[in-house]
Design an enzyme around this catalytic site. Structure first.
Site, PDB file in Angstrom:
ATOM      1  N   CYS A  16      32.301  69.708  27.797  1.00 18.70           N
ATOM      2  CA  CYS A  16      32.455  69.580  29.239  1.00 18.70           C
ATOM      3  C   CYS A  16      31.069  69.579  29.899  1.00 18.70           C
ATOM      4  CB  CYS A  16      33.286  70.762  29.746  1.00 18.70           C
ATOM      5  SG  CYS A  16      33.595  70.726  31.513  1.00 18.70           S
ATOM      6  N   PRO A  17      30.789  68.673  30.817  1.00 23.62           N
ATOM      7  CA  PRO A  17      31.686  67.710  31.456  1.00 23.62           C
ATOM      8  C   PRO A  17      31.643  66.310  30.851  1.00 23.62           C
ATOM      9  CG  PRO A  17      29.666  67.762  32.707  1.00 23.62           C
ATOM     10  CD  PRO A  17      29.498  68.735  31.529  1.00 23.62           C
TER      11      PRO A  17
END
Length: 77
Positions: A16-17
């Site tokens: 993430c992201p």
């Protein structure tokens, strides 16, 4: 890689992201109605990908755990 009108985006190993950012970038080039299969290993993707679909107007067709990760099928809205 593409099979029929479904494209496979392998995002395994990304944290993430990055899965959402790479999905968003890839989706821009697709025609409305095109389906994309996304493969991830990031545990946060189960929250991030559905949220991204709602935000950007795409349809989450399926969302399933697989060994070592998760697979999503999204249709571009």
């Amino acid at each position: 890689m593409s099979s029929g009108n479904e494209t496979v985006l392998d995002l395994r190993g990304l944290k993430c992201p990055l899965p959402v950012l790479k999905t968003r970038k890839h989706m821009r080039a697709l025609a409305t109605g095109t389906q994309i299969r996304i493969e991830t290993t990031d545990p946060l993707a189960v929250i991030d990908i559905p949220h991204y679909c709602r935000e950007d107007g795409h349809q989450l067709i399926s969302n399933a755990p697989v060994e070592g990760g998760h697979v999503f099928v999204i249709e571009k809205g």
